[in-house]
Design a protein around this motif. Structure first.
Motif, short mmCIF file in Angstrom:
data_model
loop_
_atom_site.label_atom_id
_atom_site.label_comp_id
_atom_site.label_asym_id
_atom_site.label_seq_id
_atom_site.Cartn_x
_atom_site.Cartn_y
_atom_site.Cartn_z
N SER A 270 -2.10 12.43 5.56
CA SER A 270 -2.30 11.97 3.92
C SER A 270 -3.37 12.95 3.37
O SER A 270 -4.09 12.37 2.66
CB SER A 270 -2.90 10.26 3.84
N GLY A 271 -3.09 14.01 3.70
CA GLY A 271 -3.99 15.24 3.11
C GLY A 271 -5.32 15.43 3.83
O GLY A 271 -5.19 15.34 4.90
N ALA A 272 -5.98 16.33 3.14
CA ALA A 272 -7.13 16.89 3.73
C ALA A 272 -8.08 15.71 4.73
O ALA A 272 -8.43 16.01 5.81
CB ALA A 272 -8.39 17.38 2.95
N TRP A 275 -7.09 10.84 8.00
CA TRP A 275 -7.47 9.79 8.76
C TRP A 275 -7.83 8.54 7.86
O TRP A 275 -7.96 7.48 8.30
CB TRP A 275 -8.65 9.83 9.58
N LYS A 276 -7.93 8.88 6.49
CA LYS A 276 -8.40 7.73 5.58
C LYS A 276 -6.93 7.06 4.91
O LYS A 276 -6.12 7.57 4.68
CB LYS A 276 -9.17 8.08 4.55
N ASN A 277 -7.10 5.88 4.66
CA ASN A 277 -6.11 5.31 3.57
C ASN A 277 -4.76 4.77 4.44
O ASN A 277 -4.08 4.39 3.62
CB ASN A 277 -5.99 5.81 2.39
N VAL A 278 -4.83 4.68 5.45
CA VAL A 278 -3.49 4.38 6.23
C VAL A 278 -4.13 3.33 7.26
O VAL A 278 -5.14 3.26 7.80
CB VAL A 278 -3.02 5.80 6.96
N ASP A 318 10.02 8.52 6.70
CA ASP A 318 8.50 8.56 7.04
C ASP A 318 8.09 9.92 6.46
O ASP A 318 8.15 10.82 6.69
CB ASP A 318 8.48 8.45 8.57
N ASP A 319 7.14 9.53 5.54
CA ASP A 319 6.20 10.52 4.96
C ASP A 319 4.78 10.88 5.72
O ASP A 319 4.04 11.60 5.19
CB ASP A 319 6.11 10.67 3.32
#
Length: 704
Positions: A270-272, A275-278, A318-319
């Motif tokens: 999910s970007g740089a 590990w966050k927000n999932v 799945d992205d």
């Protein structure tokens, strides 16, 4: 005012307060916008357990499955007239006497009931029970969960499993067998400073006979369920060469354990700060009726099995972010990614009635200490509405399931149980060039390497410190591993080869120079009796349909290859003292003897790591997954491997050696290549027999 008047006034006040309290309670039961006349609510009884979250010990996703942490007093119950506002409760086990096994002639009382499942005809319950002897860290028959079955009316209580291992999360399979989670295979977790056994998928007959391990994955698995197609969906901790806390995602396999595959979010990206927000963990999976979707709890790594509820849609592309996942409890954030691990653990154990309506447990005050939690049974919908159905005043409720028959899914034909030594099965890859990320231009793949990862056989994460990452934290354990060998890849990118059953392995695509271009950071395996495993490509897009081949792939036109063992001494298991140090002694230390950096002499054995000085001194020249990307560390290792950007190709050491530095033979250069390509450049090849390994002796793995 007279005494009588004062007494009357007090009575009136008490009556008013009581009325307010009762009205509040009734409102709690009947409030919200849940319409119980909907066809989803065509039942009036709910089975559930009273299962209090533990407190005062480790708070980790593993621990709730250990019987010695079970809070005494839990039971198995039926909620009658569930939607009436005046439900009653029946204790299923109140008069049940076990008819066999160690509990023969006894009642199951005073311990703890954990996970259960209702048979498809709604006549039998299979469940896990422990005496909950509170001896922390002790495994014996009184401290572990065992599986039982009982009729819904409490008759015919039967013990199915026993012993000093935890057996839990039983689910009925369509053919009458039972799938469950067990510690029976052996092995320990790799990020703990205490005893934490590994547990995996197993099956057995409905009478407890013919117990089979159907997963040889090297780390933990949880909460299987049977979906509408008869497949088994479950949670798997995919932890090979990755960070400790990502991911614990939904996987799927057949009832025999064939062809285990990720459903979603196995490579979060999910970007740089990927590990966050999932969701950290997708647990308590249940298949939604008349749908391909699943409902689950988005649980944390460092807490118990509660959090927001999510729907997983495997039909959406799945992205590697949130495309397949919808949160259905908007009042709750993802614990340990959006908020602290023990925050927003309000929901748990969802049971789907449709894509819109669900049963679950809920505690609006769940962020308090575990001993004070009181999860009640609720009906909720996807619009944020909820209605309390029942709350026990003394304990939390867990895992509500409608007491009604349900359709039996398809029975998927099973493999033949081997009567002796299981023969090797065949692994076939259609086209290794069919990839998600392209190989470097001009790459020609010549062979596949087959690596075996060895389950951990010692208790503590750093006993021993296997590789460089182990010095970053006391909890940063890595697998030992061994190179089984290689097989050829044909001109069209196809490969076909025999593979022994029961060994967790990963594959590497190797180019014309003998260096790995792509590698798995997961494992796969064949179960005994499995004859074939098919792969389309090498990390190909999951939703991409395989093209119609113009002809049969070349590798499938011939007899499958046999694995050619790697000739290097110290490749299986991979041991630095046996594989690399002899070359350093022979070719390198004449110059790198302390007068030139790095010093490649064996030197003194380090008292903490037990490593040679040469191994420590080579670290700056080795490419490691946990150092390749910003923000990466032993806990947050970027999970996707970019072709050509790891291992020997990315290392300073190989770039130097391939120019002719050191005047190595091809065999000696190959030894360095496979050590670097192994993913972790390990020092130890096994978790035991340390002294023998330091002497450069061949040591066989303790558990394969």
């Amino acid at each position: 005012m007279t005494k009588v008047s004062k007494l009357s006034q007090k009575i009136i006040v008490v009556l008013v307060l009581t009325a307010i309290f009762m009205a509040t309670q009734m409102s709690a039961v009947l409030s919200g916008s849940i319409d119980f006349t909907k066809p989803e609510f065509d039942f009036d009884k709910i089975i559930f357990t009273t299962h209090q979250p533990y407190s005062g010990y480790e708070n980790h996703m593993i621990d709730g499955n250990f019987g010695f942490l079970g809070v005494k007093g839990g039971g198995l119950y039926i909620l009658n007239d569930a939607f009436s506002g005046r439900p009653t409760v029946t204790n299923v086990l109140q008069n049940s006497v076990c008819k066999n096994g160690r509990y023969a002639g006894k009642k199951l009382s005073g311990g703890n009931v954990y996970s259960f499942d209702l048979s498809y005809d709604a006549k039998q319950i299979v469940f896990a029970y422990t005496d909950a002897q509170n001896s922390y860290g002790v495994w014996n028959e009184n401290t572990t969960y065992h599986i039982f079955k009982v009729n819904v009316d409490g008759t015919d209580l039967t013990q199915l499993t026993d012993g000093s291992v935890n057996d839990f999360d039983p689910r009925w399979l369509p053919d009458g067998r039972i799938v469950f989670i067990s510690e029976r295979r052996g092995g320990y977790g790799r990020c703990h400073q205490r005893k934490v056994p590994t547990f995996n998928l197993h099956t057995m007959n409905a009478d407890g006979s013919d117990i089979r391990c159907i997963s040889f994955h090297e780390t933990n698995e949880w909460s299987p369920c049977v979906d509408n197609n008869g497949m088994v969906a479950y949670t798997r901790w995919d932890y090979v060469d990755r960070g400790a806390t990502h991911p614990h995602s939904a996987w799927i396999t057949t009832p025999d354990g064939l062809d285990a595959r990720s459903i979603t979010l196995n490579y979060p990206n999910s970007g740089a700060e990927w590990w966050k927000n999932v969701p950290m963990m997708q647990n308590s999976l249940r298949a939604i009726p008349n749908s391909n979707k699943y409902v689950a709890t988005a649980a944390p790594h460092h807490a118990q099995n509660y959090g927001p509820l999510i729907i997983i849609d495997p039909d959406v592309e799945d992205d590697d972010n949130l495309s397949t996942i919808t949160k259905i409890t908007p009042d709750c954030k993802y614990p340990e990614t959006e908020v602290a691990a023990t925050t927003d653990q309000k929901y748990g154990t969802p049971y789907p009635l449709s894509e819109e309506y669900f049963l679950c447990v809920y505690d609006p005050n769940a962020n308090t200490n575990g001993a004070n939690k009181r999860y009640g049974i609720y009906a909720i919908d996807t619009k944020g509405n909820k209605s309390l159905l029942y709350s026990d005043p003394n304990r939390s409720c867990y895992s509500p399931v409608p007491l009604k028959p349900r359709p039996v899914p398809n029975i998927i034909p099973g493999t033949t149980k081997p009567t002796g030594q299981a023969p090797d099965g065949v692994v076939s890859i259609m086209n290794i060039y069919d990839t998600l990320l392209p190989f470097p231009s001009g790459t020609k793949i010549k062979e596949l390497r087959i690596w075996q990862v060895y389950p951990k056989t010692t208790v503590l994460a750093n006993d021993p410190i296997v590789s460089y990452e182990g010095t970053e934290s006391l909890w940063a354990g890595r697998n030992t591993r061994g190179l089984l060998g290689s097989v050829p890849v044909e001109e069209d990118g196809s490969a076909s080869f025999y593979l022994p059953a029961g060994k967790p392995v990963f594959f590497q695509a190797v180019d014309q120079d003998g260096t790995a271009v792509q590698t798995m950071r997961s494992d796969t395996y064949l179960v005994p009796g499995q004859t074939r495993l098919l792969c389309q490509g090498c990390h190909e897009p999951a939703r991409k349909a395989a093209p119609n081949p113009e002809s049969v792939p070349l590798a499938l036109r011939r007899e499958p290859s046999k694995i050619t063992p790697d000739p290097s001494q110290g490749a299986r298991p991979m041991s630095f003292p046996r594989l690399i140090q002899p070359i350093l002694d022979k070719k390198c230390i004449s110059c790198h003897n302390g007068s030139r950096v790095p010093d490649l002499r064996q030197g003194n054995i380090d008292s903490q790591t037990k490593w040679f000085s040469s191994y420590k001194n080579l670290k700056p020249y080795v490419a490691l997954f946990d150092e390749m990307y910003p923000g990466a560390n032993w806990d947050r290792v970027y999970p996707r491997t970019e072709p050509g950007k790891f291992g020997s190709r990315a290392s300073k050491l190989y770039q130097k050696l391939k120019t002719g530095h050191g005047n190595l033979t091809q065999d000696e250069l190959h030894s360095f290549i496979i050590w670097l390509d192994s993913g972790i450049a390990p020092f130890f090849g096994d978790y035991k027999n340390i002294d023998a390994q330091l002497r450069g002796e061949q040591v066989e793995p303790s558990l394969e």
